[in-house]
Write a protein that holds these residues in place. Structure first.
Motif, mmCIF file in Angstrom:
data_model
loop_
_atom_site.group_PDB
_atom_site.id
_atom_site.type_symbol
_atom_site.label_atom_id
_atom_site.label_comp_id
_atom_site.label_asym_id
_atom_site.label_seq_id
_atom_site.Cartn_x
_atom_site.Cartn_y
_atom_site.Cartn_z
ATOM 1 N N ARG A 173 -0.858 0.856 4.984
ATOM 2 C CA ARG A 173 -1.365 0.860 5.715
ATOM 3 C C ARG A 173 -1.458 0.562 6.604
ATOM 4 N NH1 ARG A 173 -5.215 0.955 2.031
ATOM 5 N NH2 ARG A 173 -6.125 3.320 1.433
ATOM 6 N N VAL A 175 -3.472 -0.643 11.048
ATOM 7 C CA VAL A 175 -5.174 -0.332 11.614
ATOM 8 C C VAL A 175 -4.376 -0.532 13.335
ATOM 9 C CG1 VAL A 175 -6.237 -1.435 13.056
ATOM 10 C CG2 VAL A 175 -5.919 -1.611 10.548
ATOM 11 N N GLY A 204 -5.093 3.463 8.499
ATOM 12 C CA GLY A 204 -6.154 3.240 7.857
ATOM 13 C C GLY A 204 -7.280 3.584 9.289
ATOM 14 N N LYS A 205 -7.214 3.006 10.324
ATOM 15 C CA LYS A 205 -8.578 2.596 10.816
ATOM 16 C C LYS A 205 -7.716 2.719 12.523
ATOM 17 C CE LYS A 205 -12.536 2.535 8.756
ATOM 18 N NZ LYS A 205 -13.216 2.900 9.166
ATOM 19 N N SER A 206 -8.370 3.102 13.448
ATOM 20 C CA SER A 206 -7.963 3.852 14.707
ATOM 21 C C SER A 206 -8.807 3.304 15.803
ATOM 22 C CB SER A 206 -6.555 5.043 15.186
ATOM 23 O OG SER A 206 -6.649 4.522 16.595
ATOM 24 N N TYR A 207 -8.613 2.451 16.460
ATOM 25 C CA TYR A 207 -9.644 1.779 17.883
ATOM 26 C C TYR A 207 -9.406 2.195 19.393
ATOM 27 C CZ TYR A 207 -12.096 -0.195 13.467
ATOM 28 O OH TYR A 207 -11.916 -0.089 12.606
ATOM 29 N N ASP A 220 -13.775 -4.902 16.116
ATOM 30 C CA ASP A 220 -13.578 -3.719 15.321
ATOM 31 C C ASP A 220 -11.860 -4.401 14.205
ATOM 32 O OD1 ASP A 220 -14.019 -2.385 16.797
ATOM 33 O OD2 ASP A 220 -12.672 -2.573 18.741
ATOM 34 N N GLY A 223 -14.194 -5.467 11.587
ATOM 35 C CA GLY A 223 -14.921 -4.144 10.230
ATOM 36 C C GLY A 223 -13.538 -3.183 9.843
ATOM 37 N N ALA A 224 -12.798 -3.635 10.052
ATOM 38 C CA ALA A 224 -11.495 -2.866 9.844
ATOM 39 C C ALA A 224 -11.444 -3.707 8.384
ATOM 40 C CB ALA A 224 -10.053 -2.536 10.365
ATOM 41 N N ALA A 227 -13.738 -2.629 6.009
ATOM 42 C CA ALA A 227 -13.124 -1.085 5.195
ATOM 43 C C ALA A 227 -12.306 -1.037 4.582
ATOM 44 C CB ALA A 227 -14.179 -0.331 6.376
ATOM 45 N N LEU A 228 -11.124 -1.755 5.152
ATOM 46 C CA LEU A 228 -10.175 -1.427 3.801
ATOM 47 C C LEU A 228 -10.181 -2.739 2.514
ATOM 48 C CD1 LEU A 228 -7.984 -0.096 6.970
ATOM 49 C CD2 LEU A 228 -8.875 1.437 5.554
ATOM 50 N N ILE A 233 -4.527 -4.283 3.969
ATOM 51 C CA ILE A 233 -3.403 -3.790 5.551
ATOM 52 C C ILE A 233 -2.320 -4.316 5.296
ATOM 53 C CG2 ILE A 233 -3.735 -4.206 8.009
ATOM 54 C CD1 ILE A 233 -6.754 -4.688 7.422
#
Length: 370
Positions: A173, A175, A204-207, A220, A223-224, A227-228, A233
């Protein structure tokens, strides 16, 4: 790695007469010896240069001095050039309008926000002033474009991240900390990275990082992590070194250990030192001397009224014009083991600049010894 720029014969004589228009802050100052008035021959040629940042940014560290040096080299009898630098899109638009009012012959512009500058680029076109887009493709009737191949940059980052992740590259995973949506290069980098990462890792996350601001990336990334999960990560695709630094700070603040591999771009000194210390995995080195040289050659050709194809090596399609004459330059990945053969060999940094007392042991391990 560089791009040959040596003028010859009559061309050298012309280049020695080229001068530079200077934009400073929200206003504009022109060197008196350069003159204005829009004439395109002899010492009446003037080139306006606008960059999107100074100080510790790559434009302050690399592009500005290289453009100054290149213009001085090609214009030895002209006043020392000064290149304007601002992080504010509205200020940059004012600077561009001021250059148009002063009737410079050519503009070299690295746009902070291509959409904001579009009306001014159109105004320059109506005034008969060609615009060379530098590093970032501005909107409007652009006459030429010099940059690094963004797809290659993204692919280099993606491949390096997979290598650093090892076994976790299979289904791990990550980011993605992308750049600003206002910068067309950001999407270019992202697409290049995704062409390598899709089907191999989970995102997992994309900003999209507003304004390329590190403080936004820090928020950001925090926050990732929330959240994850701090330990879930496996890697971070950070689009440039400023974002990478913010990502690593957020990981530190959340006590994430070990640090997952983090990519970067621009070869900032702080990032190179993080790479030596094992805190950032890689950066992308873009030989800025070649970019500055190509932009100066292109601007001078346009100012003379010569075809820009004498400099351009191809074309790219922009949002407002197809087949823009362009120079797309190569980039190179840099990890701890290749710093000496790239950045040090090219004279970007000296070993004593990189290797602070705290890094001496790590530098020796990386082969960074005098």
């Amino acid at each position: 790695m560089g791009l040959g720029v040596g003028p010859a014969g009559a061309q050298r004589g012309f280049l020695a007469r080229a001068c530079v228009a200077v934009a400073v802050g929200a206003g504009l100052v022109l060197s008196g010896a350069c003159g204005g008035g829009g004439g395109s021959g002899g010492d009446r040629l003037s080139v306006g240069v606008l960059l999107p940042g100074g100080g510790a940014s790559r434009f302050g560290q690399f592009d500005r001095p290289l453009i100054e040096q290149e213009l001085k080299r090609l214009c030895p009898h002209c006043p020392a050039p000064v290149v304007a630098a601002t992080p504010d899109a509205d200020v940059q638009q004012q600077q561009l309008q001021a250059l148009i009012t002063r009737r410079v012959n050519v503009l070299v512009v690295a746009a902070i926000d291509p959409k904001v500058l579009r009306s001014s680029v159109e105004a320059a076109h109506r005034a008969g002033i060609p615009v060379v887009a530098y590093d970032r493709l501005a909107q409007g009737p652009i006459s030429g474009y010099v940059t690094f191949d963004g797809a290659t940059v993204g692919r280099l980052q993606g491949r390096a991240l997979l290598t650093a992740m090892g076994k976790k590259a299979d289904g791990g995973r990550i980011v993605m900390m992308n750049g600003a949506t206002s910068d067309p290069n950001a999407g270019w980098y992202e697409r290049g990275a995704l062409s390598v990462l899709r089907g191999k890792v989970r995102i997992g996350k994309s900003y999209d990082t507003a304004g390329w601001r590190p403080e936004n990336a820090y928020t950001d990334m925090t926050g990732a992590i929330a959240a994850l999960g701090a330990g879930r990560i496996d890697g971070v695709l950070a689009a440039n070194d400023s974002l990478a630094g913010a990502v690593i700070s957020a990981l530190d603040a959340s006590a994430v250990r070990p640090l997952p591999p983090v990519t970067g771009q621009d070869a900032d000194l702080a990032a190179v030192q993080r790479i030596v210390a094992g805190r950032q995995y890689m950066t992308v080195y873009k030989p800025y001397r070649a970019e500055a040289a190509a932009a100066v050659r292109m601007a001078v050709a346009l100012g003379r009224g010569d075809p820009v194809t004498s400099v351009a090596t191809g074309t790219v399609a922009g949002p407002t014009r197809r087949k823009i004459p362009s120079v797309l330059l190569p980039s190179y990945p840099v990890t701890a083991g290749t710093i000496k053969d790239t950045l040090v060999t090219d004279g970007i940094y000296r070993i004593d600049q990189i290797c602070t007392p705290k890094l001496r042991s790590a530098c020796a391990k990386a082969g960074l010894t005098r």
